[in-house]
Scaffold this active site. Structure first.
Site, PDB file in Angstrom:
ATOM      1  N   GLU A   1      41.424 -18.069  92.247  1.00 21.12           N
ATOM      2  CA  GLU A   1      42.243 -18.952  93.123  1.00 21.12           C
ATOM      3  C   GLU A   1      41.313 -20.449  93.238  1.00 21.12           C
ATOM      4  O   GLU A   1      40.093 -20.246  93.178  1.00 21.12           O
ATOM      5  CB  GLU A   1      42.323 -18.398  94.627  1.00 21.12           C
ATOM      6  CG  GLU A   1      43.242 -17.241  94.619  1.00 21.12           C
ATOM      7  CD  GLU A   1      43.331 -16.431  95.913  1.00 21.12           C
ATOM      8  OE1 GLU A   1      42.809 -17.075  96.942  1.00 21.12           O
ATOM      9  OE2 GLU A   1      44.168 -15.421  95.952  1.00 21.12           O
TER      10      GLU A   1
ATOM     11  N   HIS B   1      47.876 -17.934  98.933  1.00 23.13           N
ATOM     12  CA  HIS B   1      47.306 -17.105  99.794  1.00 23.13           C
ATOM     13  C   HIS B   1      47.206 -17.109 101.242  1.00 23.13           C
ATOM     14  O   HIS B   1      46.292 -17.433 102.229  1.00 23.13           O
ATOM     15  CB  HIS B   1      45.593 -17.126  99.291  1.00 23.13           C
ATOM     16  CG  HIS B   1      44.893 -15.962  99.600  1.00 23.13           C
ATOM     17  ND1 HIS B   1      43.813 -15.593  99.030  1.00 23.13           N
ATOM     18  CD2 HIS B   1      44.953 -14.902 100.675  1.00 23.13           C
ATOM     19  CE1 HIS B   1      43.177 -14.286  99.730  1.00 23.13           C
ATOM     20  NE2 HIS B   1      44.222 -14.152 100.585  1.00 23.13           N
TER      21      HIS B   1
END
Length: 412
Positions: free
Chosen positions: A270, A293
């Site tokens: 990420e 997220h």
């Protein structure tokens, strides 16, 4: 070298990073803590180490990395709060061996995650992601083809914990059939039923949603074989951990049409910040919902997390209780009105407790109460005494000199 600290609340410095909810600040102030430094973002490493050197309590979210190197600069630090669920950003072993308990908020954002999952399940079953994409490109596909109600459909929940059970309860209220799989035997809520195993769940579900922790056993637990075991046209939702799904295998299953759609909130890799690019094999699929997220990122969840973690940090600072610490022996303690309380954190080696008790015997200080818990590496003993502050300070100095001592403190 052991650390010995004893000071009033107004001298305790609290450092809160990454825009932690104001509810945490309010909690500290209400408890009598006045030195509170807040930052809206994570700090560059050099600045982080400077701030840590002066802090007694630090609160972070997911971006700040509290490595062994960073913690080595935190000589005064006595507690860490992870204002989130995960603690992967903290070197838990290094914190433990420095005598620093770590507290997190494993349940405060449960409802937020569950609501997102249910919303995504409905959107996927209705084919909304691809219809939305078509409209944005000037298209118009007014058709019921491939669009279904969730009522009467089967939701398969992998990981039937705090989030999984809430997802199941909400899904049943919508008229869905709920089955679940967990490595532990769990009491089913409502009319949910345990599947015979993971592959049985995959074969029976119209939607599969994942709610498992990140462990070696869950790494890529949904790979090519598991995706092939799902019903053709079924949907996959992952709001747990990015390593749980083989993203390349999922992309291939979407490309072939075997998987009808997916909603993914977590990824193996990420971006470190909002300014960094997001790269994934899943971009470009109209039938995939991608979110950054944010499963637990609601203002309500952040407020609840602020309250939960601040309460744990305050209770440890004021009382010594370590209930729900993720890296520390757990001790639930009564109030110590009328007594002074000494905390002694030490390496878990034979003979330490006898040396602790010998200190009190030699100084002629009576013990009102004593509590001990151990981990494989450290021990935590709490002693209540009736004594003057000068006597308590003398005891603390003797306790700090015991070989294997990591940290001592007096609570007045």
């Amino acid at each position: 070298m052991s650390q010995k600290t004893s000071f009033p609340k107004h001298e305790i410095r609290v450092l809160l990073l990454e825009g932690i909810s104001p509810t945490a600040v309010e909690s500290f102030r209400a408890a009598g803590y006045s030195q509170i430094q807040t930052y809206d973002k994570s700090l560059p490493e050099d600045e982080l180490r400077r701030e840590l050197a002066a802090a007694h309590i630090v609160g972070i979210r997911s971006r700040t990395q509290l490595t062994a190197g960073a913690l080595a600069h935190a000589r005064r630090l006595m507690a860490i709060g992870a204002f989130c669920i995960g603690t992967n950003q903290i070197d838990l072993d290094a914190a433990e061996m420095a005598g620093i308990p770590v507290f997190n908020a494993p349940y405060s954002n449960t409802r937020s995650v569950a609501e997102l999952v249910i919303a995504e399940a409905i959107m996927l079953m209705r084919g909304i992601p691809q219809k939305n994409a078509q409209c944005h490109r000037g298209g118009w596909s007014k058709s019921a083809a491939g669009s279904h109600e969730v009522r009467g459909k089967t939701l398969g929940i992998v990981g039937y914990g705090h989030i999984g059970t809430q997802v199941g309860v909400i899904a049943e209220a919508l008229g869905m059939h709920v089955i679940f799989h967990d490595i532990e035997t769990k009491l089913a809520l409502g009319n949910a039923r345990a599947a015979a195993g993971l592959h049985d769940l995959l074969a029976r579900s119209d939607i599969v949603t994942l709610h498992v922790p990140e462990t070696p056993a869950t790494r890529e637990m949904i790979g090519a074989a598991e995706l092939a075991a799902m019903r053709r046209g079924a949907h996959l939702i992952n709001a747990s951990r990015g390593t749980v799904v083989d993203i390349d295998a999922l992309a291939q299953a979407l490309r072939s049409g075997h998987i009808g759609g997916a909603a993914i909130d977590v990824f193996p890799v990420e971006p470190q910040g909002n300014a960094d690019p997001f790269v994934s094999p899943l971009t470009g699929f109209d039938n995939v919902i991608l979110t950054p997220h944010i499963g637990g990122s609601t203002l309500e969840a952040q407020d609840n997390i602020g309250l939960e973690v601040a309460a744990k940090l305050i209770r440890y600072s004021d009382n010594g209780s370590t209930l729900s610490a993720v890296n520390f022996p757990e001790v639930t303690l009564p109030e110590h009105t009328g007594s002074l309380r000494l905390l002694h954190i030490h390496r878990n080696v034979p003979g330490v407790l006898s040396q602790v008790n010998e200190v009190f015997s030699r100084l002629g200080v009576n013990i009102d109460g004593q509590y001990l818990r151990t981990h494989p590496k450290i021990g935590y003993v709490v002693i209540d005494i009736t004594a003057t502050q000068a006597q308590a300070a003398a005891v603390r100095d003797r306790l700090a000199a015991i070989p294997g001592t990591l940290r001592t403190r007096v609570l007045y």
